[in-house]
Design an enzyme around this catalytic site. Structure first.
Site, PDB file in Angstrom:
ATOM      1  N   CYS A 169      42.270  39.178  32.299  1.00 34.53           N
ATOM      2  CA  CYS A 169      41.275  40.006  32.982  1.00 34.53           C
ATOM      3  C   CYS A 169      40.729  41.108  32.081  1.00 34.53           C
ATOM      4  O   CYS A 169      39.758  41.776  32.430  1.00 34.53           O
ATOM      5  CB  CYS A 169      41.871  40.619  34.240  1.00 34.53           C
ATOM      6  N   GLY A 211      48.661  29.081  40.678  1.00 33.17           N
ATOM      7  CA  GLY A 211      47.548  29.679  39.940  1.00 33.17           C
ATOM      8  C   GLY A 211      46.200  29.066  40.262  1.00 33.17           C
ATOM      9  O   GLY A 211      45.996  28.483  41.329  1.00 33.17           O
TER      10      GLY A 211
END
Lengths: 560, 560
Positions: B49, B288
């Site tokens: 991120c 995920g």
């Protein structure tokens, strides 16, 4: 069409948070009601939580604090506002109150169909020698604020007595205004409502800003000092000489009127109400700092003088008067509160460990540390969170948070979690907003949930201090430079950096209890897992040693 | 003592968020397990991120993004980490995987007792003409990041295709790096996941920072421009000439391996798992971005490629492998997400109005505006919140928040409220942390609850736009200077400032529907209450006209 019914006469006593909210809600619900708002002071609906910030100069515009005036309330809400008017008696049988004008002493009576009492609370002024000294102030309204601000201008040194939320705000603001400040607190730590370890960062922040902290010492009397200033004489025998002092010792409910009217009061003088804010007289409601409500966690009666609940209680009283079927009962109070002092914030929601202990309730506690957002994104600030939960069902009983950023967000999440009846398992699963500037993929709230679940499930057994027992092996798993900067008080602590623990576990005695210690309480948990699986009986120091050092000045002792 | 059992062999495919979390949790639970972490790329456990922020220069230290290395994972977690290694086949019967080294092509097999698949997702690259141009980038890993950063250094103009969360972060960061930026989005508004009105502030912010917005236009092809740069040809016929472009069109699950192994997949190719992350083969787990999970609101299968859920899913897979009795089922995903672009943030949790409409679900919606903290305390910033709830029980279905401060806090509170099953009545009662620097006595979340309850109870009927019907009386209750600065598009709107409404209501025609309008949606509600009680059929424009103007530049049109 038939003739309109006579308008409902609603009289509200007290024109600040709860009273003003009640009046506004009543008007939204009933255009025709005759709503009279009576306030003893000269101002209504002012921003009482903002008063310290005008004194300190953070709020520059006094008019910003006077949210409404009698004229604006007339125009916006068609209210009959009577300021500088005291209510001296309630005639419950006749359903009328006696008003007395503060300026000329003239009296009149006013009839009501429904009466809402929102008299608030008075700052405590214990009956100590010298308590009537003109240099002793309390802060309740704009007049108090103006007097304190005028005194501040002329002062070099100010003393704040009481280090609760208001006391801390006042101390910060006097320092902000450039004054020398002494802060006196009877308890051995600031923010007495919080557990001691959660206030250390705040104490460091106060000292960093050269506020003198006098902890564990109470005020005994006031007198003239030799130099003509005010002498605050403390229980210890010490004297703080100052230009003036502010009493921030808490409040007591302003309920003489309610008592004289024979309304039922609680043990500390608060007005008793039901969950719709009705007093023991069904024509009389009460709201705000003067009432006793249900504690959300225990269901027991309690009094929480805070602006948020006061506003909602006032609104609810009006709601129940005008639409009794739709009004929803008051859910109870959590006592959610926060304070910011310079760069540090601290707060709580629900119950603390000391309160649970006093009540003899069963609980479990963990403390966790993390950054307020992703560590790799610039500006990450440390945050510490203490979580308390009920062993039988995992429900959250309370939380305390302190740190340099994001404290309010975590308190709000935890307050919402408590109101939703969430458990530690739910906290572990909370899906919070994550992008690097805002949080972490596993937020500190999730981390608290993980840690609590690990504790509940027996994966780790936390201790909140290093037991004073030489038979215990204290294993410090921090890197040697951190150990050198902040050695543990135990000289016999064994330093095995975590990366070496698997290979060096043989240095430890399997027959002796081990306590693992690290900076933040995370690596010590990792170490406890490794050692437990190697057969050791092991405890992990929850929260690490972070609570004992200001994280921003890792190698410096607290300022004197 | 008996001989130790053979260590459990856990093989994890994918070494970033979900895979790394699974490995760490597995090791905490089982010191003796043989844990192998296999990653096709050269890096494991990096901060995916954070990649845009290194490209833009906000994160200066590349090493900060490489959270762990194979060596550190060996030391800290005793993991066998294989980077630059692809898993090319799963032999489910033999419980072994085939590995191929990316560098030399050499293969080997590795046996497992439990396999965890965390392969993630690939950026979408639609099969358009020119899609293989070397000047087209996607951002998935550190290698992509390095290539884009190198290209950025040499570029004057960059084009971002797709204005979702990642696209916005990239556009902001390219601008932060001083580049000219064009942002292309197929939908008529940025952040297509959000409802249109909630993205207006973000669009203004992009334009304020001179990012060129091309909305409602899709990419059709890529070619060489006459000047040798890249020509992005759009569906409208327009061409954006640029130095390079980044595709931010979303992702697709990287599940070719799972498909080849015959694991059950969802309709869009995601791996199906149960609430403990077990695939259709009980020896194989998945977690995920590659999996399909339960939507928290509807219970339907959905796929949400976000870091927070990925981390918790990986952790849960390990938990269930090693302590199947204690592991708690996955609660489902809310899709909580947030993005910051310069000074504006926007995000959502749960369902949006457009999603509820597409699904044909019954809902109600209100939009409210307020400041992020007490208006009288300096620095109060505007905040807008849209709340959606289920009419039958008042439960919160979703929320969107945008503004200049405090967006993340309100999203987190609302995400927690949804997970706790809270209703609009509960929101009205939430006891959030209040002190002037942090919030208001009635926070915008409370305000949303009040407004929703008022709507549910029929005290006000909101409309989300002014109906295009000349028979309707549009009553603009703003002060005349605000009306002059931002006149309504309706020339026949009647301006009666709220303070005059009670005395001037006679100017209105009681037989025609009235829509009350103000800046923020609060005074129009007050006005609707006044008029409704005078016998008018009245609607209030929810959220006011705030959504249509950047509150910081009240008198200026959007930049061209």
């Amino acid at each position: 069409m038939s003739a309109s019914p006579a308008p409902l006469r609603i009289v509200i006593v007290g024109g600040v948070a709860a009273g003003a909210s009640a009046a506004a809600r009543a008007r939204r619900l009933d255009e025709s009601a005759a709503i009279t708002l009576i306030e003893r002071g000269p101002d209504v609906s002012f921003a009482n939580c903002g008063l310290p910030y005008f004194i300190g100069g953070e709020i520059g515009d006094r008019a910003a604090l006077a949210v409404q005036t009698p004229a604006s309330l007339k125009q916006l809400l068609n209210l009959d506002v009577r300021t500088s008017t005291a209510v001296t008696a309630i005639d419950r049988a006749a359903r009328q109150v006696t008003l007395q004008h503060v300026t000329d002493g003239a009296t009149e009576t006013l009839a009501y169909d429904k009466l809402i009492l929102a008299p608030g609370a008075q700052p405590l002024r214990p009956p100590l020698p010298g308590i009537d000294d003109a240099r002793l102030f309390s802060l309740r309204n704009l007049g108090d604020m103006d007097r304190i601000k005028a005194a501040t201008t002329a002062a070099a040194h100010v003393t704040v007595i009481g280090a609760g939320f208001i006391g801390l705000e006042m101390a910060e603001q006097f320092r902000h205004a450039g004054k020398d400040v002494t802060l006196v607190e009877l308890q051995p730590h600031v923010l007495p409502l919080l557990d001691p370890a959660m206030t250390r960062l705040m104490e460091d922040e106060l000292r960093r800003h050269d506020i003198e902290l006098v902890l564990g010492d109470g005020i005994a009397s006031f007198a003239d000092a030799a130099d003509g200033r005010l002498a605050c004489q403390l229980a210890s025998g010490r004297t703080v000489t100052t230009d003036f002092a502010v009493l921030a010792l808490g409040v007591r409910p302003d309920t003489a009127l309610a008592a004289a009217a024979g309304l039922e009061l609680g043990p500390r003088g608060h007005i008793k109400v039901d969950t719709f804010m009705r007093t023991s007289d069904p024509a009389i409601y009460a709201a705000g700092d003067a009432i006793e409500v249900e504690d959300f966690v225990s269901g027991d009666p309690c009094a929480v003088p805070l602006g948020g609940p006061a506003n909602r209680q006032g609104r609810l009283a009006a709601d129940h008067i005008l639409r009794p079927v739709e009004a929803k009962p008051f859910a109870g109070v959590l006592g959610t509160a926060i304070v910011r002092v310079f760069d540090v914030s601290a707060g709580l929601t629900g119950w603390t460990e000391q309160r649970l202990q006093r009540a003899g309730r069963d609980y479990r506690a963990v403390t966790v540390n993390d950054n307020h957002h992703a560590a790799y994104y610039p500006g990450a600030k440390p945050l510490q969170l203490k979580l308390l939960w009920e062993p039988v069902n995992g429900r959250i009983l309370g939380a305390q948070v302190t740190g340099l950023a994001g404290v309010d967000k975590r308190l709000d999440v935890l307050a919402t979690a408590i109101m939703g009846g969430l458990t530690i398992d739910d906290l572990a699963q909370l899906e919070l907003a994550y992008a690097p500037p805002f949080g972490s993929a596993k937020d500190i709230v999730n981390l608290a949930g993980f840690t609590a679940v690990n504790t509940r499930d027996g994966l780790v057994t936390p201790v909140d201090h290093i037991p004073d027992d030489p038979a215990i092996q204290v294993v410090d798993v921090r890197p040697p430079p951190l150990v050198a900067a902040h050695p543990l008080p135990r000289a016999d602590a064994i330093n095995i950096p975590f990366g070496q623990l698997r290979s060096r576990a043989g240095e430890l005695d399997t027959t002796r209890l081990v306590v693992t210690v690290c900076a933040l309480g995370k690596t010590s948990y990792f170490a406890a897992r490794v050692l437990a699986q190697k057969g050791f009986d092991v405890r992990s120091l929850t929260g690490g040693i972070r609570a004992h050092f200001d994280p921003r000045t890792p190698a410096k002792p607290p300022a004197p």
